[in-house]
Design an enzyme around this catalytic site. Structure first.
Site, PDB file in Angstrom:
ATOM      1  N   ASP A  34      75.813  84.703 -17.756  1.00 32.96           N
ATOM      2  CA  ASP A  34      74.610  84.085 -17.201  1.00 32.96           C
ATOM      3  C   ASP A  34      74.910  83.216 -15.987  1.00 32.96           C
ATOM      4  O   ASP A  34      76.060  82.898 -15.698  1.00 32.96           O
ATOM      5  CB  ASP A  34      73.960  83.187 -18.267  1.00 32.96           C
ATOM      6  CG  ASP A  34      73.084  83.964 -19.233  1.00 32.96           C
ATOM      7  OD1 ASP A  34      72.775  85.120 -18.937  1.00 32.96           O
ATOM      8  OD2 ASP A  34      72.722  83.389 -20.274  1.00 32.96           O
ATOM      9  N   LYS A  56      69.869  84.378 -14.349  1.00 30.82           N
ATOM     10  CA  LYS A  56      68.510  84.060 -13.924  1.00 30.82           C
ATOM     11  C   LYS A  56      68.516  82.610 -13.490  1.00 30.82           C
ATOM     12  O   LYS A  56      68.612  81.705 -14.303  1.00 30.82           O
ATOM     13  CB  LYS A  56      67.511  84.282 -15.069  1.00 30.82           C
ATOM     14  CG  LYS A  56      67.358  85.739 -15.463  1.00 30.82           C
ATOM     15  CD  LYS A  56      66.389  85.913 -16.599  1.00 30.82           C
ATOM     16  CE  LYS A  56      66.998  85.530 -17.923  1.00 30.82           C
ATOM     17  NZ  LYS A  56      66.117  85.844 -19.071  1.00 30.82           N
ATOM     18  N   MET A 169      64.216  72.669 -19.580  1.00 26.29           N
ATOM     19  CA  MET A 169      63.549  73.481 -18.556  1.00 26.29           C
ATOM     20  C   MET A 169      62.191  72.911 -18.132  1.00 26.29           C
ATOM     21  O   MET A 169      61.221  73.633 -17.965  1.00 26.29           O
ATOM     22  CB  MET A 169      63.377  74.923 -19.053  1.00 26.29           C
ATOM     23  CG  MET A 169      64.680  75.609 -19.382  1.00 26.29           C
ATOM     24  SD  MET A 169      64.473  77.216 -20.192  1.00 26.29           S
ATOM     25  CE  MET A 169      64.089  76.692 -21.877  1.00 26.29           C
TER      26      MET A 169
END
Length: 429
Positions: A34, A56, A169
């Site tokens: 990742d 991402k 997030m």
């Protein structure tokens, strides 16, 4: 058919990787990783290991989870050991469960390797205890990607102050999140912290009151912590208060990366990037069929990676010319018949940079240029050229005000030159 390992790689700092994770990475035939996985962790992989980047970047999707699931399955069908590396812990907002469900549907054996979650690792690195006797009773955890779906209690019927609230997030939605919390009865005087790049040497913590926190989001991975325990940040935190904390150095090297622990112990972050990984362009292995090739030793492992992943049989090559380093490395791949690089003529195709022959070179595809490498260089206060080239690799841009110096292998005086550049901590800030 092989076995897939879903591996938690911790909150960022490479030293927080578990011993079990290191063992899996060393034995992996293929690695899928990742954006939030520290790239230095990939250094534990053996030469020739297939590496696939499926990162991402925060809030900018590059590849869907469904596509990632398919990649894991396909790699497990081809290789004996597949390591799926994930930031933090796979089961804490890591979608590890979704990947395991896909493996089960395809009858592929799997194992979960826990990692230190950002939930605990990042606040601890900032000196914030999630629980503290006589201050709170527990912890609430949620995500802030969607304010509409923010899962928070109503403080009119729940004693919110006795629970630390941690939001993953959510930094890009901070203003809307604060508004929602205040409308749910949260005290505007409640302490809040936003911790950027947690556990790295360039970690930075912003604190304030819930009702008037001043923070500007800049795409850095961030964690929000809300509660009276935030007050301990000033007293408990040590990592952010070293003289050189926040200083970032990127070092490009050819073959052997120097030991930079002494610099990192001063609070300096050092990103080490192999030069062979960042030369722009594309290489179609088919064009090497029956061709004589020449390359410097620093390109050996990278070239073997490319040939292996494309299914190119080494017996299809013509003559190979390289230096003493390349000859030694090629022997580990079973290649003993090589020519000295000084004897290569015009009938040889150069791989990577050939210095004076650079214009003839077949430039290789970078290791996910634009994924983490570009991010690192743009953050750096100092860039060090430690490879054979006298200039930075093509396509690399440094930020305004950053220094660029050259230190040749074996990097003698690296520590003193870096410390001299940054002065006593007050210069070049």
């Amino acid at each position: 058919m092989g076995k897939a390992y879903i591996v938690g790689c911790g909150p960022g700092n490479k030293d927080l990787l578990t011993i079990k994770a290191i063992k899996i990475i060393k034995n992996a035939d293929a690695i899928i990783y990742d954006h939030l996985v520290n790239p230095e962790i990939l250094d534990y992989a053996t030469p020739g290991t297939r590496k696939i980047y499926v990162g991402k970047k925060p809030y900018v999707k590059r590849i869907s989870q469904e596509e990632i699931n398919k990649i894991i399955v396909n790699e497990a069908l081809k290789y004996r050991t597949v390591a799926r590396l994930k930031g933090g812990d796979p089961f804490v907002f890591g979608r590890g469960g979704e990947e395991i469900e896909e493996l089960i549907r395809n009858n592929i054996e799997y194992e979960i390797i826990p990692g230190i979650s950002s939930l605990t690792g990042v606040p601890e690195s900032a000196g914030i205890p999630l629980t503290h006797r006589n201050v709170n009773h527990g912890v609430l955890v949620t995500t802030g990607n969607s304010v509409e779906n923010l899962n928070i209690p109503d403080c009119r019927t729940f004693n919110c102050r006795m629970y630390t609230l941690v939001i993953f997030m959510g930094a890009h939605n901070l203003r809307d999140i604060v508004s929602r919390l205040l409308s749910s009865g949260y005290d505007p005087a409640l302490p809040i912290a936003l911790i950027e790049n947690g556990t790295y040497n360039y970690q930075k913590t912003y604190t304030g009151k819930l009702g008037d926190i001043d923070y500007s989001y800049d795409d850095s991975p961030s964690l929000i912590v809300i509660g009276d325990v935030v007050q301990y940040h000033k007293e408990f935190s040590r990592s952010e208060h070293r003289i050189y904390s926040g200083k970032i150095v990127t070092l490009f090297y050819d073959l052997y990366a120097p030991d930079t622990d002494d610099l990192e112990n001063e609070g300096i972050t050092v990103f080490k990037i192999r030069c062979a990984d960042v030369f722009p362009g594309n290489m179609q292995t088919a064009q090497l069929y029956r061709k004589n090739i020449a390359f410097y030793g620093c390109y050996t492992d990278m070239l073997m990676d490319i040939l292996r992943s494309s299914g190119f049989d080494l017996r299809w090559l013509g003559k190979i010319a390289t230096d003493s380093t390349g000859k030694a490395l090629l022997q580990s791949y079973g290649i003993f018949d090589t020519t000295d690089i000084s004897e290569s003529g015009n009938d040889y195709t150069w791989i990577g940079s050939g210095k004076e022959k650079e214009l003839q070179a077949v430039k290789v595809k970078p290791l996910e240029m634009g994924s983490y490498i570009d991010d690192y260089v743009k953050k750096s206060d100092l860039v060090i050229i430690g490879g054979q080239s006298d200039t930075l690799p093509e396509g690399i841009e440094v930020k305004d005000g950053a220094g660029v110096i050259r230190i040749e292998y074996p990097y003698e005086g690296l520590y003193s030159k870096v410390m001299s550049y940054f002065g006593d901590g007050d210069e070049k800030n």
